[in-house]
Design a protein around this motif. Structure first.
Motif, PDB file in Angstrom:
ATOM      1  N   PRO B   9       0.879  -1.323   0.033  1.00 59.19           N
ATOM      2  CA  PRO B   9       0.057  -0.070  -0.103  1.00 59.19           C
ATOM      3  C   PRO B   9       0.843   1.402  -0.095  1.00 59.19           C
ATOM      4  O   PRO B   9       0.496   2.406  -0.269  1.00 59.19           O
ATOM      5  N   ALA B  12       1.687   1.962  -3.643  1.00 53.02           N
ATOM      6  CA  ALA B  12       0.292   1.511  -4.528  1.00 53.02           C
ATOM      7  C   ALA B  12       0.036   2.981  -5.441  1.00 53.02           C
ATOM      8  O   ALA B  12      -0.378   2.599  -6.473  1.00 53.02           O
ATOM      9  N   GLU B  42      -8.727  -2.818  -5.812  1.00 50.29           N
ATOM     10  CA  GLU B  42      -7.660  -3.127  -4.948  1.00 50.29           C
ATOM     11  C   GLU B  42      -6.826  -1.876  -4.734  1.00 50.29           C
ATOM     12  O   GLU B  42      -6.316  -1.367  -3.657  1.00 50.29           O
ATOM     13  N   LYS B  46      -6.066   0.241  -1.493  1.00 45.74           N
ATOM     14  CA  LYS B  46      -4.936   0.605  -1.005  1.00 45.74           C
ATOM     15  C   LYS B  46      -4.497   2.036  -1.088  1.00 45.74           C
ATOM     16  O   LYS B  46      -3.738   2.524   0.041  1.00 45.74           O
TER      17      LYS B  46
END
Ligand SMILES: Cc1cc2nc3c(=O)[nH]c(=O)nc-3n(C[C@H](O)[C@H](O)[C@H](O)COP(=O)(O)O)c2cc1C
Ligand code: SF4
Ligand code: FES
Lengths: 430, 188
Positions: B9, B12, B42, B46
């Motif tokens: 993350p 990200a 996703e 993140k």
């Protein structure tokens, strides 16, 4: 992409000592080189002690303004319930500067280590590293290093079992010079547009998301681990009292050996140009230099004896800025060079202040006209007038960044501007 | 790097979003929703996990839009606005503030030549001219075969290696006009 050649007068034992070594990029390679040792030390120190050590080292901010780093850290309020942030300025976009890119692509863990130590000093729970969007190679390398540092417990909760932790997020810009100005950068992260705002309040009072924030440059933060490793006195063995340490010099323009060189602060500017960088091409002489990047007052050939410390360049009527001498030899038309510089700042003005938005555009238009051969002598007075109107009246100093080089070039190269106007072309380079 | 390890993350929102050569010619259709599929969701989650406000995810998500499509379309801006509780006009005003967001599709090779002061001193404008000549385009225009878009850019932060040229996500250093045909040959 090779790392540029080195020179014997370089202090290649400090900040840049592992540049050019592929292995130093990896976590294992970094640890083998003693990496993260300074962090371990910092985790055993009280935040105040870290601040004091950095204060005593005399390290000054490498982002351009040269503000003492430890002093800046001490402006952060006592830690209460509000979060504290560290914002690392990796937007590197002052024309002439290209050092943060080298630091990040060769020694990304050095920056991460510096960030975590600084975060501990100011009790920040989150570090945002704002990297300019164009630096994709850097971003890939940095992302890898950050991922590995999390994995190894140098980032995140409970760092190395110390009970203290902080997060680090890589935040990528999208092409705007003004995002390098500290409040512009904070706006860019929190709100989107990189619009600077009036100070005070300073970021230490109200910064990112309205909370206490310190903004530091990549090179500044990368200098911190070695100071903790070796102590403030050790760092002070280089440079002068007011400008201790070493600095990465970004040398560009008409040089035989342009590139990055780590030098002790204080070497005469002419030595950097002639000795370290091999001078200008054979048969030519230097005409002028922007010593600290394109926003610093121009120096003529006769002014290059000055010492390259913050105080030395300021005595010479210029500034150390980002330590990025842009060297121009006799083939350079000063009017064209200034037009190119002005065009950049006009393009990058965020447009909030009339004096900056209109001023930079007008200056550029007038310089274009003189360059093309339609200038009038009165244009020079108009340029001086515009300089006056653009000085000290705007939210940030982008407007002043045109005034410094422009006004100094008008003062020092007036003959060339006049000849240009008289003959409708450049006679200096003929 | 996303192939090697799961995207952390922390990084990200910081994936290179200029078209990489490996991305091929056909990017996702411009109207394909960004966050409908698992990958988009996703990424969104993140990114959001790293900031105390939703709005701060704006640049990372604009980057994601361009990473997917090669440019940032109006529908993409609208979708991002919806996710972050912003108006599409606000998102548009942010996207247009920056030079790297392509407002329309660009060629397979986006060639950006620095003509700022250090590069200018070393012939940046001639390098730009040569790229335009060889690709038969005008600045910012895409060649008819869809291969090239040539643009002038401001300082790329590599001034000691003038002239600096960025092709998609890669830097070319010490470029001279003579090297231009060779660089173009290598691309294809
Ligand atoms: C127009 C403008 C652009 C700037 N660009 C940068 C930059 O790209 N990188 C940087 O570190 N500092 C830049 N600065 C300086 C920052 O505002 C800030 O002073 C610096 O990041 C603080 O870090 P330091 O104390 O470690 O030097 C810029 C300042 C101005 C006025
Ligand atoms: S001085 Fe220029 S760049 Fe700075 S805030 Fe004002 S308009 Fe924007
Ligand atoms: S002037 Fe071209 S990269 Fe800086």
């Amino acid at each position: 992409m090779a790392f540029p050649e080195t020179h014997e007068r370089e202090t290649r034992t400090l900040l840049s000592r592992h540049m050019g070594e592929e292995e130093a990029r990896t976590l294992d390679g970094w640890r083998e080189r003693g990496g993260y040792g300074a962090l371990e030390k910092a985790l055993e120190m009280e935040p105040d002690e870290i601040v004091t050590t950095v204060k005593e080292s005399g390290l000054r901010g490498r982002g351009g303004a040269g503000f003492p780093t430890g002093v800046k850290w001490s402006f952060m309020p006592e830690k209460g319930d509000d979060p504290h942030y560290l914002a690392c300025n990796a937007d590197e976009s002052e024309p002439g500067a290209f050092k943060d890119r080298e630091l990040m692509r060769w020694t990304p863990h050095l920056l991460i280590e510096g960030c975590v130590i600084a975060a501990r000093a100011i009790q920040a729970e989150h570090v945002y590293v704002y990297v300019r969007g164009e630096f994709f190679e850097v971003i890939r390398i940095l992302n890898r290093a950050v991922t590995d540092a999390y994995e190894a417990g140098y980032l995140g909760e409970d760092i190395l079992g110390s009970g203290w932790g902080c997060d680090l997020t890589v935040h990528v810009g999208a092409g705007a010079y003004i995002a390098g100005e500290e409040t512009g950068m904070l706006s860019s992260i929190a709100d989107g547009r990189a619009e600077p705002r009036i100070k005070p309040p300073f970021p230490a009072q109200s910064g990112l998301f309205g909370d206490p924030t310190t903004v530091n440059n990549v090179e500044t933060l990368s200098s911190v681990p070695m100071i903790l490793d070796n102590g403030a006195d050790w760092y002070r063995q280089w440079g002068s009292d007011d400008s201790p340490g070493t600095k990465l010099w970004c040398c560009s323009g008409h040089l035989n050996r342009p590139g990055n060189y780590e030098l002790e602060l204080g070497m005469p500017l002419k030595d950097i140009i002639h000795d370290v960088c091999g001078g200008v091409p054979e048969g030519r002489q230097v005409r002028a230099v922007f010593p600290g990047g394109s926003s610093t007052p121009i120096l003529s050939r006769d002014e290059l004896d000055c010492e390259t410390t913050y105080e030395g360049l300021s005595e010479a009527g210029s500034a150390l800025g980002t330590a990025s001498p842009i060297v121009m030899d006799e083939s350079t038309c000063i009017v064209r060079a200034m037009r190119r510089v002005a065009h950049f700042y006009a393009h990058e003005s965020c447009g909030q202040c009339v004096q900056c938005r209109e001023g930079t555009a007008w200056v550029t238009k007038i310089l274009e006209r003189i360059e093309r051969g339609g200038g009038e002598m009165e244009d020079l007075d108009t340029l001086y007038d515009l300089c006056e109107q653009m000085t000290g009246k705007t939210i940030c100093v982008l407007a002043d960044s045109v005034v410094f080089p422009l006004e100094s070039s008008l003062d020092k190269f007036r003959d060339e501007y006049e000849a240009h106007i008289k003959h409708d072309r450049c006679t200096a380079t003929a | 790097m996303s192939d090697e390890v799961e995207l952390h993350p922390a990084v990200a929102g910081a994936q290179p979003y200029m078209r990489a050569e490996t991305q091929g010619e056909n990017s996702a259709p411009e109207d394909a929703p960004l966050f409908d599929d698992g990958a988009g969701r996703e990424r969104l989650e993140k990114v959001l996990s790293r900031y105390p406000t939703r709005r701060a995810a704006l640049l990372p998500l604009l980057n994601y839009a361009q990473e997917r499509n090669g440019w940032v379309s109006r529908p993409a801006m609208k979708e991002i606005a919806g996710e972050l509780d912003l108006t599409p006009a606000y998102v548009h005003s942010v996207a247009t503030f920056y030079t790297m967001y392509n407002q329309r599709p660009v060629g397979k090779y986006l060639i950006q030549v620095c003509t700022n002061i250090s590069c200018d001193l070393c012939g940046g404008e001639e390098v730009l001219e040569r790229f335009l000549e060889e690709t038969g385009t005008r600045p910012g225009e895409t060649s008819e075969d869809g291969l090239y878009t040539v643009m002038e850019v401001e300082c790329l932060g590599a001034c000691g290696f003038a002239t600096v040229v960025q092709v998609n996500d890669e830097y070319y250093e010490d470029v001279t006009p003579e090297r231009v045909p060779e660089i173009l040959d290598e691309l294809d």
